[in-house]
Design a protein around this motif. Structure first.
Motif, PDB file in Angstrom:
ATOM      1  N   ASP A   1       0.711  -0.939   0.239  1.00  0.00           N
ATOM      2  CA  ASP A   1      -0.085   0.106  -0.092  1.00  0.00           C
ATOM      3  C   ASP A   1       0.590   1.528  -0.289  1.00  0.00           C
ATOM      4  O   ASP A   1       0.161   1.858  -0.575  1.00  0.00           O
ATOM      5  N   ASP A   2       1.701   1.106   0.772  1.00  0.00           N
ATOM      6  CA  ASP A   2       3.000   2.597   1.188  1.00  0.00           C
ATOM      7  C   ASP A   2       3.495   2.409  -0.347  1.00  0.00           C
ATOM      8  O   ASP A   2       3.633   3.560  -0.609  1.00  0.00           O
ATOM      9  N   VAL A   3       4.113   1.930  -1.009  1.00  0.00           N
ATOM     10  CA  VAL A   3       5.088   1.792  -2.397  1.00  0.00           C
ATOM     11  C   VAL A   3       3.771   2.536  -3.662  1.00  0.00           C
ATOM     12  O   VAL A   3       4.439   3.413  -4.044  1.00  0.00           O
ATOM     13  N   GLN A   4       2.515   1.694  -3.252  1.00  0.00           N
ATOM     14  CA  GLN A   4       1.915   2.200  -4.288  1.00  0.00           C
ATOM     15  C   GLN A   4       1.162   3.670  -4.113  1.00  0.00           C
ATOM     16  O   GLN A   4       0.985   4.332  -5.355  1.00  0.00           O
ATOM     17  N   GLY A   5       0.761   4.009  -2.954  1.00  0.00           N
ATOM     18  CA  GLY A   5       0.777   5.403  -2.315  1.00  0.00           C
ATOM     19  C   GLY A   5       1.901   6.406  -2.443  1.00  0.00           C
ATOM     20  O   GLY A   5       1.669   7.528  -3.638  1.00  0.00           O
ATOM     21  N   GLU A   6       3.113   6.328  -2.447  1.00  0.00           N
ATOM     22  CA  GLU A   6       4.349   6.567  -2.872  1.00  0.00           C
ATOM     23  C   GLU A   6       4.252   6.530  -4.608  1.00  0.00           C
ATOM     24  O   GLU A   6       4.433   7.984  -4.594  1.00  0.00           O
ATOM     25  N   TYR A   7       4.309   6.356  -4.950  1.00  0.00           N
ATOM     26  CA  TYR A   7       4.576   6.507  -6.478  1.00  0.00           C
ATOM     27  C   TYR A   7       3.459   6.760  -6.787  1.00  0.00           C
ATOM     28  O   TYR A   7       4.145   7.590  -8.099  1.00  0.00           O
TER      29      TYR A   7
END
Length: 111
Positions: free
Chosen positions: A8-14
């Motif tokens: 979730d964090d990687v997708q949000g940061e991306y």
């Protein structure tokens, strides 16, 4: 935190990168960037920033630094992130893909 939290964090940061990415540089950074631009015969500083990120990422993976930080923050490793499951889940038979860390057909991120 967990693998799901990391994903979730990687997708949000991306998704946020295009809106928030702007890099301010100090004198030392500008000098180093100018040297690289001249030495590598390019007029595109953005390309060098992209290359720098790739090199930092590769170094973090190869030295185990990325795994250290992922384990500290999310209790997973980069391999587990790529596999989509923790090794505990994989070892318990929870992942039915048949592809594991010792499998020659493993399609891990390769350098």
């Amino acid at each position: 935190m967990s693998l799901d939290d990391l994903q979730d964090d990687v997708q949000g940061e991306y998704s946020d990168l295009d809106e928030v990415l702007s890099v301010d540089t100090d004198r030392e950074t500008r000098n180093e960037l100018a040297m690289l631009l001249a030495a590598l015969d390019t007029d595109d500083p953005d390309e060098l920033v992209r290359r720098g990120i790739h090199m930092l990422f590769q170094s973090a993976v190869e030295t185990g630094n990325l795994d250290f930080h992922l384990r500290s923050e999310y209790d997973v490793t980069y391999d587990e992130y790529l596999l989509g499951a923790t090794m505990d889940t994989y070892n318990d038979g929870g992942v039915g893909s048949g592809v594991g860390p010792d499998d020659p057909d493993d399609r891990r991120y390769q350098f």
